[in-house]
Design a protein around this motif. Sequence first.
Motif, PDB file in Angstrom:
ATOM      1  N   UNK A 106      -3.547   1.969  13.070  1.00 21.80           N
ATOM      2  CA  UNK A 106      -3.849   3.174  12.247  1.00 21.80           C
ATOM      3  C   UNK A 106      -3.415   4.455  12.987  1.00 21.80           C
ATOM      4  N   UNK A 107      -3.845   4.559  14.090  1.00 24.79           N
ATOM      5  CA  UNK A 107      -3.566   5.935  14.903  1.00 24.79           C
ATOM      6  C   UNK A 107      -2.238   6.039  15.256  1.00 24.79           C
TER       7      UNK A 107
ATOM      8  N   UNK B  68      -5.838  -7.299  11.513  1.00 26.42           N
ATOM      9  CA  UNK B  68      -4.991  -6.332  12.002  1.00 26.42           C
ATOM     10  C   UNK B  68      -4.195  -5.488  11.165  1.00 26.42           C
ATOM     11  N   UNK B  69      -4.274  -5.794   9.933  1.00 32.68           N
ATOM     12  CA  UNK B  69      -3.304  -4.849   8.747  1.00 32.68           C
ATOM     13  C   UNK B  69      -2.087  -5.227   8.515  1.00 32.68           C
ATOM     14  N   UNK B  70      -1.863  -6.493   8.804  1.00 31.22           N
ATOM     15  CA  UNK B  70      -0.614  -7.039   8.348  1.00 31.22           C
ATOM     16  C   UNK B  70      -0.526  -6.937   6.908  1.00 31.22           C
TER      17      UNK B  70
ATOM     18  N   UNK C  16       0.911  -1.165  -0.021  1.00 26.04           N
ATOM     19  CA  UNK C  16      -0.045   0.036   0.077  1.00 26.04           C
ATOM     20  C   UNK C  16       0.816   1.046   0.160  1.00 26.04           C
ATOM     21  N   UNK C  17       0.358   2.388  -0.405  1.00 26.28           N
ATOM     22  CA  UNK C  17       1.119   3.750  -0.723  1.00 26.28           C
ATOM     23  C   UNK C  17       1.577   3.984   0.793  1.00 26.28           C
ATOM     24  N   UNK C  18       0.868   3.724   1.852  1.00 25.45           N
ATOM     25  CA  UNK C  18       1.201   4.292   3.204  1.00 25.45           C
ATOM     26  C   UNK C  18       2.550   3.574   3.714  1.00 25.45           C
ATOM     27  N   UNK C  19       2.978   2.688   3.087  1.00 20.97           N
ATOM     28  CA  UNK C  19       4.199   1.958   3.620  1.00 20.97           C
ATOM     29  C   UNK C  19       5.492   2.567   2.747  1.00 20.97           C
TER      30      UNK C  19
END
Length: 365
Positions: free
Chosen positions: A106-107, A138-140, A37-40
């Motif tokens: 996320x926070x 969990x978003x892994x 994902x772009x956020x990484x």
Amino acid sequence: MKSLKTIFTRFGAERRSFIKTASLGAMAMTFPLPSMPNYLKDVPMGVVVHSYGARWQSKEGSQKYPAFADAIDMMEHCKQIGAGGVQVLVSGWANDFAKKVRDRREKLDLYLEGSIGLPKSADQVAKFEAEVLDAKEAGATVLRTACLSGRRYVNFKTPEEYKTFKQNALKSIELAEPIVRKHKMKLAVENHKDWTAKELESIILNLGSEWVGVTLDFGNNVSFLENPMEVIKTLAPYAFSTHVKDMGVKDYKDGFLLSEVPLGEGIVDVKAGVDWCKKFNPDITFTLEMITRDPLEIPYLTDGYWATFEDASAQETAMTLRLIREKTYAGKLPHVTGLSPEEILAYEEQNVVSCLKYSRNSLGL
């Protein structure tokens, strides 16, 4: 005990290729890598749970270095010290814990990678799948795994013992692959003092799944007398995740001592390793595994060490030994024997923080 000359003669024949055809080398260049994902992108270096072996679920009751009871505790601390993410165990999570991890992650704006065990038999597949789903919730983005918890040259005394392990390990990976494919989760097999670089490359290519790749450990295969840069070059095309580390070495009577040391102090060209991984997967994360412990003994001058290395290359071994001799660690290798629990916790934290500082200043992470 046999001399090095005898050892090199015995194992000096060319390494029998584990690759089925010459075309597999070309396949490595086009191995499918699901995008991150772009956020990484452009995140700081993360931290592997094993970097906090003393602090993880510690019973010491330290006020200054309180235990990490779970993944959330570790994420909170890693955010405080400037890490970009964590790689943490996914096992025994309560029904709602994965959601709590996701919300907190996320926070905190951290990446998350899971560390997960492989199913050893068909009746363990359901448990494996449940842990995959927990990690996904969990978003892994990646699930790191290893086929051996020990060390090849310690666990196995005969080629037959190692052959049995290999058969069972391949079965475990084959049981896991349909599950990660079904849920579109990347499974990354670490070079965990079990596989040579070429052996692991062969496993990944022969399986031929875009969902099974490598957690590339920068230093483990020094214990096999493999040059760390050659290991990185071999496995980087398949890497979904990393264990970034540097290794210090010193001679002892049966071989050499091997220890994780702060980045930039050992024999691994960490910057070149990072650049090589980015070449094949620009979105890959870099996660620190700085294990604070006593040095490991690598007894390559004993016959037992070589029992399972039928294809060791005398040339590569000689090159690695020369690297070890030229870059012998100047001071005393890190150790924890004789330290109090509080001193071990402090030493561990010092090592992690110094590595993250090096990552920011010298690696641009």
